[in-house]
Enzyme design. Structure first.
Site, PDB file in Angstrom:
ATOM      1  N   ASP A  78      46.170  15.280 -79.391  1.00  0.00           N
ATOM      2  CA  ASP A  78      46.639  13.833 -78.652  1.00  0.00           C
ATOM      3  C   ASP A  78      46.572  14.168 -77.120  1.00  0.00           C
ATOM      4  OD1 ASP A  78      48.787  15.593 -79.101  1.00  0.00           O
ATOM      5  OD2 ASP A  78      50.166  13.795 -78.541  1.00  0.00           O
ATOM      6  N   ASP A 109      44.654  18.710 -70.152  1.00  0.00           N
ATOM      7  CA  ASP A 109      45.907  18.394 -71.031  1.00  0.00           C
ATOM      8  C   ASP A 109      45.464  17.908 -72.430  1.00  0.00           C
ATOM      9  OD1 ASP A 109      48.489  18.568 -72.047  1.00  0.00           O
ATOM     10  OD2 ASP A 109      49.315  17.093 -70.711  1.00  0.00           O
ATOM     11  N   GLU A 144      52.116  15.752 -79.492  1.00  0.00           N
ATOM     12  CA  GLU A 144      52.974  16.269 -78.609  1.00  0.00           C
ATOM     13  C   GLU A 144      53.161  15.408 -77.386  1.00  0.00           C
ATOM     14  OE1 GLU A 144      53.832  18.776 -74.885  1.00  0.00           O
ATOM     15  OE2 GLU A 144      52.214  17.163 -75.313  1.00  0.00           O
ATOM     16  N   GLU A 173      49.191  24.860 -72.892  1.00  0.00           N
ATOM     17  CA  GLU A 173      49.339  23.938 -72.076  1.00  0.00           C
ATOM     18  C   GLU A 173      48.765  24.337 -70.640  1.00  0.00           C
ATOM     19  OE1 GLU A 173      50.492  21.082 -72.331  1.00  0.00           O
ATOM     20  OE2 GLU A 173      51.397  20.924 -74.411  1.00  0.00           O
ATOM     21  N   HIS A 362      47.206  13.671 -66.708  1.00  0.00           N
ATOM     22  CA  HIS A 362      47.669  12.484 -67.013  1.00  0.00           C
ATOM     23  C   HIS A 362      47.202  11.555 -65.841  1.00  0.00           C
ATOM     24  CE1 HIS A 362      51.317  13.649 -69.868  1.00  0.00           C
ATOM     25  NE2 HIS A 362      50.226  14.616 -70.206  1.00  0.00           N
TER      26      HIS A 362
END
EC number: 3.5.1.18
Length: 390
Positions: A78, A109, A144, A173, A362
């Site tokens: 996700d 990520d 997550e 990660e 992000h």
């Protein structure tokens, strides 16, 4: 089944990234990964979990082999929402390569790392012609980046019920601040969230003796919490810190003393503390302030996660050595950063985290060098080779 067919790790990454799997939507991403793993010979289990007031989430547990030890790669497919699409220079779900870099949501990520899991497993299984003393597994969640309620924690509980045991785990990660190979995470700080509400008596500002203003009480409590010394850190952990994230009254009137004042804070803490210990410490402090001021307060808490540390030893040395072999850097063994699903895995086996560089995760135009993806697959392959060395 054909583990002899090489997995193109960059192509697989692109296939995963082209599925817009914003939490909790799967968007077909686990179908892509499952097809690649089943071709190698993995037995795959699709696991859908539910809970009150949360969306259903699809997860995947896949295993090659039936014997122990079981080495696990863990991660998530996700991703966070792309944000302002007009700010991107590419479509965030087209997975475009430009100037040697792969652009798109999930590049850092962490869809590239998931593809590297599969590529490393295929290479290792092929090198052993499908026969070795042990198993390789992948634990992949779709929850997550969201509430993390119907994901890794429930997969681990299901595994325990099924008699599935993992011996060591690498979480993919993005751990590196600036360049691949700089940092391995061997632990994480815990997380404690407090929701503080002070109740007063509302009234007219011209008649304060007929009211009890909760704002000064809240300010005094916030000051005491802000000045509270938690610790000076430790060998592996930075000092614990308490940060306020909001303070609210929600009063539109300028001539009314409000009834409530609220603040929210979060503590990231090291192994000097526990969730229950912090709860007791904070309530004792607030009780003292409330007694001094004749104030009334309530404190609701979320005990998000305990800190953990995987002690340095053969496992961390294996991971660090595999990194150094390929990039020429001896990585720092660190506990910095936020939380990850390693906080659940640590209850079942030793776990470390290592993935790509996290500078653009992000962000708009998230990207990673293509060469880093290929190198990460090489590192994961070397970890498997060292782990199952004869």
């Amino acid at each position: 089944m054909s583990y002899n067919d090489e997995i193109d790790v960059v192509h697989l990454t692109q296939e995963l990234m082209r599925c817009p799997s914003v939490t909790p939507t799967d968007a077909g991403v686990l179908n892509v990964l499952q097809a690649a793993l089943e071709k190698i010979g993995f037995e795959c289990h699709r696991l859908v979990f539910s809970d009150d007031n949360t969306p259903d989430v699809e997860n995947l547990y896949a295993r090659f082999g039936t014997k122990g030890p079981n080495f696990c790669f863990a991660g998530h497919t996700d991703v966070v929402p792309p944000g302002d699409l007009h700010a991107w220079t590419v479509d965030p779900f087209d997975s475009i390569i430009r100037d040697g870099k792969l652009y798109g949501r999930g590049a850092a990520d962490m869809k590239a790392a998931v593809a590297c899991f599969a590529a490393a497993a295929q290479r290792f299984v092929k090198s052993r012609k499908g026969a070795f003393d042990g198993s390789i597994s992948l634990l992949i969640t779709g929850d997550e980046e969201g509430p993390a309620i119907n994901g890794t924690r429930k997969v681990l509980e299901w595994m325990s019920e099924q008699g599935e045991h993992i011996d060591h785990c690498v979480v993919g990660e993005p751990t590196n601040p600036n360049e691949l190979g700089e940092m391995v995470k061997i632990g994480r700080r815990g997380s404690f969230t407090g929701f503080l509400t002070v109740e007063g008596t509302e009234g007219h500002v011209a008649y304060p003796h007929l009211a009890d203003n909760p704002v000064p009480h809240l300010v005094a409590m916030m000051q005491a919490l802000d000045q509270m010394h938690l610790d000076d850190g430790s060998e592996h952990f930075q000092p614990s810190n308490l940060e306020f994230t909001t303070a609210d009254v929600g009063n539109p009137a300028t001539n009314v003393i409000p009834k409530f004042a609220r603040a929210t804070f979060n503590i990231r803490f090291n192994t000097h503390h526990s969730l229950d210990g912090l709860d007791e410490k904070i309530r004792a402090l607030l009780d003292g302030i409330a007694a001094e001021r004749g104030a009334s307060y309530t404190l609701k808490v979320l005990k998000n996660s305990e800190p953990f540390l995987t002690q340095e030893g053969d496992f961390s040395k294996l991971v660090a050595g595999s990194i150094e072999k390929h990039v020429g850097l001896r990585p720092e063994l660190s506990t910095t950063g936020g939380t990850s699903d390693a906080r659940y895995i640590k209850n079942y086996c030793p776990v470390v985290e290592f993935g790509l560089v996290g500078q653009t995760m992000h962000k708009i135009d998230e990207h990673v060098p293509v060469g880093d993806i290929e190198m990460l697959a090489d590192i994961y392959t070397s970890i498997l080779e060292g782990y199952f060395a004869d």
